[in-house]
Design an enzyme around this catalytic site. Structure first.
Site, mmCIF file in Angstrom:
data_model
loop_
_atom_site.group_PDB
_atom_site.id
_atom_site.type_symbol
_atom_site.label_atom_id
_atom_site.label_comp_id
_atom_site.label_asym_id
_atom_site.label_seq_id
_atom_site.Cartn_x
_atom_site.Cartn_y
_atom_site.Cartn_z
ATOM 1 N N SER A 108 2.107 -19.993 0.150
ATOM 2 C CA SER A 108 0.952 -19.635 0.977
ATOM 3 C C SER A 108 0.641 -20.694 2.016
ATOM 4 C CB SER A 108 -0.286 -19.478 0.096
ATOM 5 O OG SER A 108 -0.101 -18.428 -0.799
ATOM 6 N N HIS B 203 6.446 -14.946 4.056
ATOM 7 C CA HIS B 203 5.160 -14.919 3.354
ATOM 8 C C HIS B 203 4.566 -13.515 3.363
ATOM 9 C CE1 HIS B 203 0.714 -16.355 3.207
ATOM 10 N NE2 HIS B 203 1.164 -16.122 2.000
ATOM 11 N N GLU C 201 4.612 -12.988 7.268
ATOM 12 C CA GLU C 201 4.680 -14.139 8.178
ATOM 13 C C GLU C 201 6.044 -14.807 8.004
ATOM 14 O OE1 GLU C 201 0.373 -16.332 8.761
ATOM 15 O OE2 GLU C 201 1.341 -16.561 6.844
ATOM 16 N N ASN D 164 -3.564 -17.778 6.561
ATOM 17 C CA ASN D 164 -4.377 -18.572 5.642
ATOM 18 C C ASN D 164 -5.159 -19.676 6.352
ATOM 19 O OD1 ASN D 164 -4.065 -17.187 3.256
ATOM 20 N ND2 ASN D 164 -2.154 -18.225 2.736
HETATM 21 N N1 3HC Z 1 2.365 1.581 -3.989
HETATM 22 C C1 3HC Z 1 2.241 2.086 -2.769
HETATM 23 N N2 3HC Z 1 1.067 2.321 -2.153
HETATM 24 C C2 3HC Z 1 -0.036 2.032 -2.840
HETATM 25 C C3 3HC Z 1 0.002 1.505 -4.138
HETATM 26 C C4 3HC Z 1 1.279 1.277 -4.715
HETATM 27 N N3 3HC Z 1 1.402 0.761 -5.918
HETATM 28 N N4 3HC Z 1 -1.261 1.313 -4.566
HETATM 29 C C5 3HC Z 1 -2.064 1.701 -3.584
HETATM 30 N N5 3HC Z 1 -1.329 2.154 -2.535
HETATM 31 C C6 3HC Z 1 -1.819 2.653 -1.261
HETATM 32 C C7 3HC Z 1 -2.746 3.827 -1.474
HETATM 33 O O1 3HC Z 1 -2.028 5.025 -1.584
HETATM 34 C C8 3HC Z 1 -3.572 3.782 -0.216
HETATM 35 O O2 3HC Z 1 -2.805 4.294 0.858
HETATM 36 P P1 3HC Z 1 -3.480 5.267 1.964
HETATM 37 O O3 3HC Z 1 -4.510 4.397 2.658
HETATM 38 O O4 3HC Z 1 -2.336 5.646 2.840
HETATM 39 O O5 3HC Z 1 -4.066 6.372 1.179
HETATM 40 C C9 3HC Z 1 -3.724 2.269 0.021
HETATM 41 O O6 3HC Z 1 -2.632 1.657 -0.638
HETATM 42 C C10 3HC Z 1 -5.027 1.719 -0.531
HETATM 43 O O7 3HC Z 1 -5.032 1.888 -1.940
HETATM 44 P P2 3HC Z 1 -6.309 2.288 -2.820
HETATM 45 O O8 3HC Z 1 -6.946 3.509 -2.260
HETATM 46 O O9 3HC Z 1 -5.892 2.308 -4.238
HETATM 47 O O10 3HC Z 1 -7.242 1.059 -2.751
HETATM 48 P P3 3HC Z 1 -8.362 0.679 -1.745
HETATM 49 O O11 3HC Z 1 -8.507 1.637 -0.636
HETATM 50 O O12 3HC Z 1 -9.520 0.358 -2.601
HETATM 51 O O13 3HC Z 1 -7.728 -0.662 -1.143
HETATM 52 C C11 3HC Z 1 -6.812 -2.826 -1.082
HETATM 53 C C12 3HC Z 1 -7.366 -1.733 -1.961
HETATM 54 C C13 3HC Z 1 -5.456 -2.399 -0.511
HETATM 55 C C14 3HC Z 1 -6.605 -4.068 -1.944
HETATM 56 C C15 3HC Z 1 -7.817 -3.070 0.085
HETATM 57 O O14 3HC Z 1 -9.084 -3.322 -0.444
HETATM 58 C C16 3HC Z 1 -7.407 -4.232 0.951
HETATM 59 O O15 3HC Z 1 -6.557 -4.115 1.812
HETATM 60 N N6 3HC Z 1 -8.058 -5.386 0.733
HETATM 61 C C17 3HC Z 1 -7.769 -6.591 1.460
HETATM 62 C C18 3HC Z 1 -6.594 -7.259 0.849
HETATM 63 C C19 3HC Z 1 -6.209 -8.495 1.613
HETATM 64 O O16 3HC Z 1 -6.889 -8.966 2.494
HETATM 65 N N7 3HC Z 1 -5.056 -9.054 1.223
HETATM 66 C C20 3HC Z 1 -4.569 -10.294 1.800
HETATM 67 C C21 3HC Z 1 -4.923 -11.416 0.881
HETATM 68 S S1 3HC Z 1 -4.382 -12.973 1.528
HETATM 69 C C22 3HC Z 1 -2.870 -13.174 0.898
HETATM 70 O O17 3HC Z 1 -2.329 -12.378 0.180
HETATM 71 C C23 3HC Z 1 -2.167 -14.415 1.315
HETATM 72 C C24 3HC Z 1 -2.001 -15.391 0.208
HETATM 73 O O18 3HC Z 1 -1.145 -16.398 0.637
HETATM 74 C C25 3HC Z 1 -3.312 -16.001 -0.244
#
Ligand code: 3HC
Length: 287
Positions: A120, A141, A153, A192
């Site tokens: 990260s 990333h 990334e 990040n």
């Molecule tokens: N496989 C494929 N697709 C999936 C899936 C799976 N296992 N699980 C869920 N999906 C799809 C769903 O079908 C849906 O797709 P659609 O929009 O086309 O219908 C989409 O993903 C969203 O899923 P959900 O409806 O189950 O969930 P939410 O709408 O509640 O979203 C979330 C959940 C995706 C986590 C959303 O809240 C989100 O994007 N949050 C922000 C996450 C974020 O910012 N991540 C980055 C973190 S930083 C990082 O990782 C870097 C590290 O270095 C710290």
């Protein structure tokens, strides 16, 4: 270079997500972790996510079965010998990662193999220098959840061969269907470096009693159209990961915005790591 055989080191939250993305894109994938228990947990996480993908209509049952068949689990690093691309997604510990890169360098036979880290925020060059092929090492990333977030990334060290970056960029966009951006090998890369100060500001806000965690999250979801609020996002990323990333940015830059809040450190000391441990700022034990 056509990449068909991939490896993922580590089957935790990110490693399992990356392995799933690769297998779903048609690659033969070796996933390695340090114990049978860790490997089994990774396999269960991937199979649960594939099942969710089928439920959501993202892939068919046949595609799920094909992806499962392309995934091979192991505790033996030697199983990476014939891989063309290996992505390290072990814990955010520099010494552990350096040792993994040194071991991969000794094991992986193809001279044109690409060795990548999903770190990260740690300097890619330090992992590259643990190998005899620094030009073929870069950061790839992914974002959590890796199956859902489009971004990847590409982190380019001072020694990464530009052709390797071009090859990986074509691979992540054309084969994995992701959106790629490039970043230099600087703390926090692009996302990040922006995200961690934001999450820490939100934690400081609740630490100071300025607003409740629920109100901070409701504010950003409903005021700025974020998919989830910063406190819930910190829980999902993992509070230990947030802490490590903040420490690593702060150590190198001295930027006070990246200095981990005391509350975050204490929660990690207490084993409150967020969704993955069942309890962070919010309680997930019932889910
Ligand atoms: N496989 C494929 N697709 C999936 C899936 C799976 N296992 N699980 C869920 N999906 C799809 C769903 O079908 C849906 O797709 P659609 O929009 O086309 O219908 C989409 O993903 C969203 O899923 P959900 O409806 O189950 O969930 P939410 O709408 O509640 O979203 C979330 C959940 C995706 C986590 C959303 O809240 C989100 O994007 N949050 C922000 C996450 C974020 O910012 N991540 C980055 C973190 S930083 C990082 O990782 C870097 C590290 O270095 C710290």
């Amino acid at each position: 270079m056509v990449i068909e055989r991939a490896g993922v080191v580590g089957s935790g939250l990110m490693g399992s997500g990356i392995a799933e993305v690769l297998a779903r894109a048609g690659l033969d994938v070796v996933v390695r972790d340090i114990s049978e228990q860790a490997v089994d947990a990774g396999r269960a996480r991937i199979e649960k996510s594939l099942a969710r993908g089928v439920e959501r209509g993202k892939l068919s049952e046949d595609e799920r079965d094909a992806a499962v068949a392309r995934l091979h689990y192991t505790v033996d690093m030697k199983d990476f010998a014939d891989r063309q691309l290996i992505i390290e997604a072990a814990s955010e510990n520099e010494d552990i990662k350096k040792a993994i890169f040194a071991e991969l360098d000794a094991i992986v036979t193809a001279e044109d193999a690409i060795l990548a880290s999903n770190t990260s925020s740690m300097p890619i060059i330090r992992f590259a220098q643990s190998t005899s092929r620094a030009d073929r090492v870069l950061g790839i990333h992914f974002f959590n959840p890796a199956t859902v977030q489009p971004l990847v990334e590409l982190v380019v060290s001072e020694l990464t061969d530009p052709q390797v970056v071009d090859t990986v960029e074509s691979f992540v966009t054309d084969v994995l269907g992701k959106v790629a951006i490039r970043a230099t090998d600087r703390p926090g890369f692009v996302v990040n470096a922006l995200l961690i100060p934001f999450l820490f500001s939100a934690i400081r806000m609740i630490e100071a009693g300025h607003a409740t965690k629920e109100d901070v999250d409701t504010g950003m979801v409903n005021g700025c159209a974020h998919p989830m609020g910063p406190i819930a996002l910190a829980d999902r990323v993992g509070l230990d990961t947030c802490l490590f990333v903040g420490q690593s940015i702060y150590e190198e830059t001295g930027d006070p915005a990246a200095k981990p809040p005391v509350l975050l450190s204490r929660m990690v000391d207490a084993g409150m790591l967020g969704v993955k441990s069942g309890r962070g700022f919010y309680d997930y034990s019932a889910k």
